[in-house]
Design an enzyme around this catalytic site. Sequence first.
Site, short mmCIF file in Angstrom:
data_model
loop_
_atom_site.label_atom_id
_atom_site.label_comp_id
_atom_site.label_asym_id
_atom_site.label_seq_id
_atom_site.Cartn_x
_atom_site.Cartn_y
_atom_site.Cartn_z
N GLU A 151 0.82 -1.22 0.00
CA GLU A 151 0.00 0.00 0.00
C GLU A 151 0.85 1.26 0.00
O GLU A 151 0.64 2.18 -0.80
CB GLU A 151 -0.93 0.02 1.22
CG GLU A 151 -1.73 1.32 1.31
CD GLU A 151 -2.84 1.32 2.34
OE1 GLU A 151 -2.95 0.34 3.11
OE2 GLU A 151 -3.61 2.29 2.34
N ILE A 205 -1.03 -1.92 7.70
CA ILE A 205 -2.06 -1.71 8.73
C ILE A 205 -3.38 -1.49 7.99
O ILE A 205 -3.64 -0.40 7.48
CB ILE A 205 -1.76 -0.49 9.62
CG1 ILE A 205 -0.42 -0.64 10.35
CG2 ILE A 205 -2.90 -0.30 10.63
CD1 ILE A 205 -0.07 0.52 11.29
N ASP A 206 -4.20 -2.55 7.93
CA ASP A 206 -5.54 -2.36 7.34
C ASP A 206 -6.46 -1.94 8.50
O ASP A 206 -6.69 -2.71 9.43
CB ASP A 206 -6.03 -3.65 6.69
CG ASP A 206 -7.29 -3.38 5.90
OD1 ASP A 206 -7.36 -2.32 5.23
OD2 ASP A 206 -8.23 -4.21 5.93
N ASP A 259 -5.97 -4.41 0.43
CA ASP A 259 -6.95 -4.59 1.51
C ASP A 259 -7.54 -6.00 1.50
O ASP A 259 -7.91 -6.53 2.54
CB ASP A 259 -8.13 -3.61 1.35
CG ASP A 259 -7.74 -2.15 1.50
OD1 ASP A 259 -8.27 -1.32 0.74
OD2 ASP A 259 -6.91 -1.85 2.37
N ASP A 283 -0.72 -5.01 2.98
CA ASP A 283 -1.29 -3.84 3.63
C ASP A 283 -0.75 -3.86 5.05
O ASP A 283 -1.18 -4.68 5.87
CB ASP A 283 -2.82 -3.89 3.63
CG ASP A 283 -3.42 -2.59 4.16
OD1 ASP A 283 -4.63 -2.36 3.98
OD2 ASP A 283 -2.67 -1.80 4.79
N THR A 327 -6.15 1.78 9.28
CA THR A 327 -5.26 2.84 9.78
C THR A 327 -6.03 3.88 10.60
O THR A 327 -5.56 4.35 11.64
CB THR A 327 -4.53 3.53 8.61
OG1 THR A 327 -3.71 2.57 7.94
CG2 THR A 327 -3.67 4.69 9.09
O1 LIG Z 1 -6.88 1.31 6.58
P1 LIG Z 1 -6.66 1.22 5.11
O2 LIG Z 1 -5.52 0.32 4.73
O3 LIG Z 1 -6.55 2.55 4.47
O4 LIG Z 1 -7.95 0.52 4.44
C1 LIG Z 1 -9.29 0.78 4.86
C2 LIG Z 1 -9.79 2.08 4.25
O5 LIG Z 1 -9.01 3.16 4.76
C3 LIG Z 1 -11.25 2.31 4.66
O6 LIG Z 1 -11.70 3.50 4.06
C4 LIG Z 1 -12.14 1.18 4.20
O7 LIG Z 1 -12.15 1.15 2.80
C5 LIG Z 1 -11.62 -0.15 4.71
O8 LIG Z 1 -12.41 -1.17 4.14
C6 LIG Z 1 -10.15 -0.36 4.36
O9 LIG Z 1 -9.70 -1.56 4.94
MG MG Z 2 -6.21 -1.26 3.88
#
Ligand SMILES: O=P(O)(O)O[C@H]1[C@H](O)[C@@H](O)[C@@H](O)[C@@H](O)[C@@H]1O
Ligand code: MG
Length: 289
Positions: free
Chosen positions: A76, A98-99, A226, A96, A101
């Site tokens: 990412e 940190i999924d 993701d 990813d 964040t």
């Molecule tokens: O934490 P992320 O890696 O940016 O992914 C998230 C995203 O920020 C959030 O808007 C959603 O789309 C989540 O489903 C993602 O995992």
């Molecule tokens: Mg993510």
Amino acid sequence: MSKSHDPWQDAMDHAVAVARKSGEMIREVVQNQDQSSLVQTKSSAVDLVTETDQKVERLIIQSVKSKFPSHRFIGEESVSSGEPCILTSDPTWIIDPIDGTTNFVHRYPFVGVCIGFAVNQQVEWGVVYSAIEDKMFTARRGRGAFCNGRPLQVSTQTDVHRSMVATEFGSDRDPQVVDKIFSSLHKVLSLPVHGVRGAGSAALNMCAVARGSVELYYETGVHVWDIAAASVIVTEAGGVLRDTTGGALDLMSRRIVAANNETIATRIIAELEVYSSERDDRAPDCEPE
Ligand SMILES: O=P(O)(O)O[C@H]1[C@H](O)[C@@H](O)[C@@H](O)[C@@H](O)[C@@H]1O
Ligand SMILES: [Mg+2]
């Protein structure tokens, strides 16, 4: 020790180890309450990235390069820094760091370290480590899905009115996109379904499908990093993957439906507004003429 006859298993074992080490880094930052420092934004004012995202991704990639120097990466934060997002037939780690964040910044306890591995453009195995919960979700194509070593199985529910659905509001605040998100949400909620939830992490929503506590997760706007790791966890737990159009999942399309079975998938897909975000593998913006 002779190299195992199963090189993809060596890679998967490494992924579990480095995901766990990444989780320790994440927990340490959360416990020290300094994760709100150095929060930057990417595609929008609510698309966040922190120094920890970048440190974890560097840790994972550098550790892999030393053991598997010929392998490729889609990360990412690497893509965010300009690396190409192209899935070739070569062995490719899809990361990813940190999924979730935004959850991390707010100390909301659902963050997943996601490491998927694709060969010939097919995800061979996936690792999603829910760092705060200390739950290691793993799956290898054809060999089942597990959480902390215990087998996972999707829900057997076929009645949509008895289902739990997960989705996310994403990080696009364009008014037309927000309208489409709420239009889909209104139709799904009004079926009715038992409830709608969102972990704040695509991967952890998909793991909730795999463990049977959610019948279906859908979202438009996700990225390949993701969903790649969790995609094989869903299918190895007996679930199905679709595009929000009802077609086959395209990892680069930024649209996903992950469900316990075709009955639930078809019924919910009928309610969804189909729209698109720019594909992950789109050609880089051409220089102006
Ligand atoms: O934490 P992320 O890696 O940016 O992914 C998230 C995203 O920020 C959030 O808007 C959603 O789309 C989540 O489903 C993602 O995992
Ligand atoms: Mg993510």
